[in-house]
Scaffold this active site. Sequence first.
Site, short mmCIF file in Angstrom:
data_model
loop_
_atom_site.label_atom_id
_atom_site.label_comp_id
_atom_site.label_asym_id
_atom_site.label_seq_id
_atom_site.Cartn_x
_atom_site.Cartn_y
_atom_site.Cartn_z
N HIS A 130 0.93 -1.16 0.04
CA HIS A 130 -0.21 -0.01 -0.11
C HIS A 130 1.00 1.30 0.02
O HIS A 130 0.52 2.16 0.48
CB HIS A 130 -0.91 -0.07 1.30
CG HIS A 130 -1.83 -1.23 1.13
ND1 HIS A 130 -2.90 -1.48 2.12
CD2 HIS A 130 -2.35 -1.87 0.02
CE1 HIS A 130 -3.63 -2.58 1.63
NE2 HIS A 130 -3.61 -2.55 0.40
N ASN A 224 -2.65 -12.32 16.47
CA ASN A 224 -3.72 -11.40 16.29
C ASN A 224 -4.11 -11.24 17.83
O ASN A 224 -4.33 -12.12 18.63
CB ASN A 224 -4.75 -11.54 15.44
CG ASN A 224 -5.44 -10.28 15.16
OD1 ASN A 224 -6.19 -9.64 15.90
ND2 ASN A 224 -5.52 -10.02 13.83
P1 NAD Z 1 -7.03 -3.25 10.44
O1 NAD Z 1 -6.97 -2.10 11.44
O2 NAD Z 1 -8.27 -3.85 9.71
O3 NAD Z 1 -6.67 -4.45 11.46
C1 NAD Z 1 -5.64 -4.78 12.49
C2 NAD Z 1 -5.87 -6.08 13.13
O4 NAD Z 1 -4.77 -6.07 14.06
C3 NAD Z 1 -7.22 -6.30 13.96
O5 NAD Z 1 -7.46 -7.74 13.32
C4 NAD Z 1 -6.83 -6.23 15.11
O6 NAD Z 1 -7.58 -7.37 16.07
C5 NAD Z 1 -5.17 -6.69 15.17
N1 NAD Z 1 -4.34 -6.02 16.17
C6 NAD Z 1 -4.61 -4.77 16.91
N2 NAD Z 1 -3.52 -4.79 17.71
C7 NAD Z 1 -2.65 -5.88 17.61
C8 NAD Z 1 -1.52 -6.12 18.50
N3 NAD Z 1 -0.83 -5.54 19.39
N4 NAD Z 1 -1.01 -7.39 17.94
C9 NAD Z 1 -1.65 -8.20 16.91
N5 NAD Z 1 -2.69 -7.73 16.41
C10 NAD Z 1 -3.20 -6.73 16.71
O7 NAD Z 1 -5.96 -3.37 9.76
P2 NAD Z 1 -5.34 -3.87 8.47
O8 NAD Z 1 -5.85 -5.20 8.17
O9 NAD Z 1 -3.84 -3.86 8.15
O10 NAD Z 1 -6.03 -3.25 7.33
C11 NAD Z 1 -6.13 -1.81 7.22
C12 NAD Z 1 -5.65 -1.12 6.06
O11 NAD Z 1 -5.29 0.30 6.52
C13 NAD Z 1 -4.35 -1.57 5.73
O12 NAD Z 1 -3.99 -1.09 4.28
C14 NAD Z 1 -3.35 -0.97 6.72
O13 NAD Z 1 -1.97 -0.84 6.62
C15 NAD Z 1 -3.86 0.52 6.54
N6 NAD Z 1 -3.44 1.18 8.07
C16 NAD Z 1 -2.00 1.34 8.04
C17 NAD Z 1 -1.37 1.80 9.29
C18 NAD Z 1 0.03 1.79 9.54
O14 NAD Z 1 0.61 2.25 8.65
N7 NAD Z 1 0.42 1.48 10.72
C19 NAD Z 1 -2.51 2.25 10.42
C20 NAD Z 1 -4.04 1.89 10.11
C21 NAD Z 1 -4.23 1.54 8.68
#
Ligand code: NAD
Length: 265
Positions: A130, A224
């Site tokens: 992404h 997760n």
């Molecule tokens: P999502 O927000 O849909 O899901 C995050 C997942 O991580 C959930 O299933 C949750 O239960 C789990 N989770 C939360 N804390 C955790 C931990 N400490 N350890 C393990 N698991 C944990 O995110 P997604 O599936 O990555 O999809 C969202 C989209 O938005 C993606 O493209 C994502 O990369 C982007 N996004 C990116 C960032 C970033 O770059 N850090 C932040 C927010 C969203």
Amino acid sequence: MHQHMAKTIHPVRDSFAEPAGLYRQARCPVALTGAGISVESGIPDFRSDTGLWRIFRPEEYATIEAFTGSPPKAWRLYRALGTGLIDKQPGPGHLALAELETANKLEGVITQNIDGLHSRAGSRKVLEVHGEHQHLHCLTCGFLRPFQSSDLEDGPPPACSQCGYPLKPNIVLFGEMVRQMPQIDELLARCDLLMVIGTSAQVYPVASFPYVVHHRGGLIYEFNTAPTPLTHSADFFFEGKAGASLPALAKVVLGTSWQGDKVTQ
Ligand code: NAD
Ligand code: ZN
């Protein structure tokens, strides 16, 4: 054939000997990460009960139509996102993956994250599906330059120095093509163990990657805090924070070569 029902492993309660033993036999382990691995670094995922994604609903703000329709409106999200990424450090999960790769026990990281924390942790092969938030990009002429702190200040969106069109962070918005697919296909074709870490596994095409590996007989290790639609197809479900269970697994896989406890952030 492995049974198609995840065995739950809790970082405190359970032994890591069985998953670590199978991991050591894998020829091409790969990690697939999502927003969850960065939650412990203070970057909210879509589900976190934090302001960001409540104010800027992804369906409304994180689409290509939102950018082309109103760059100034879309930039309210990009500035909030960019401000939230300042000074964020890799967490124990990012560091454990970098250490596995250094020890030749990880072929690469496929990430949906845009925060750059895998590279900061020392991972070398990082495929950012992404994109990344560290550069601005011009959709009209292709110009690319680093994100700078003045871009975060209120005012009109930063303009392209070559053609004047509003710049956009070098991230993939909903409605845009994902990146790195040839390299990812190549890696998944060889992968015999996929760690799926901190992703709700619902955004396509990334959501299909675990099934590509699973259907070819590869092992799926899911990390997760809560079960996902993938969990019933996983071989092991590491319950809890990735920052607890990933280092715990890496420590047993690497045995005496584990350096993680010495790593300072
Ligand atoms: P999502 O927000 O849909 O899901 C995050 C997942 O991580 C959930 O299933 C949750 O239960 C789990 N989770 C939360 N804390 C955790 C931990 N400490 N350890 C393990 N698991 C944990 O995110 P997604 O599936 O990555 O999809 C969202 C989209 O938005 C993606 O493209 C994502 O990369 C982007 N996004 C990116 C960032 C970033 O770059 N850090 C932040 C927010 C969203
Ligand atoms: Zn331009």
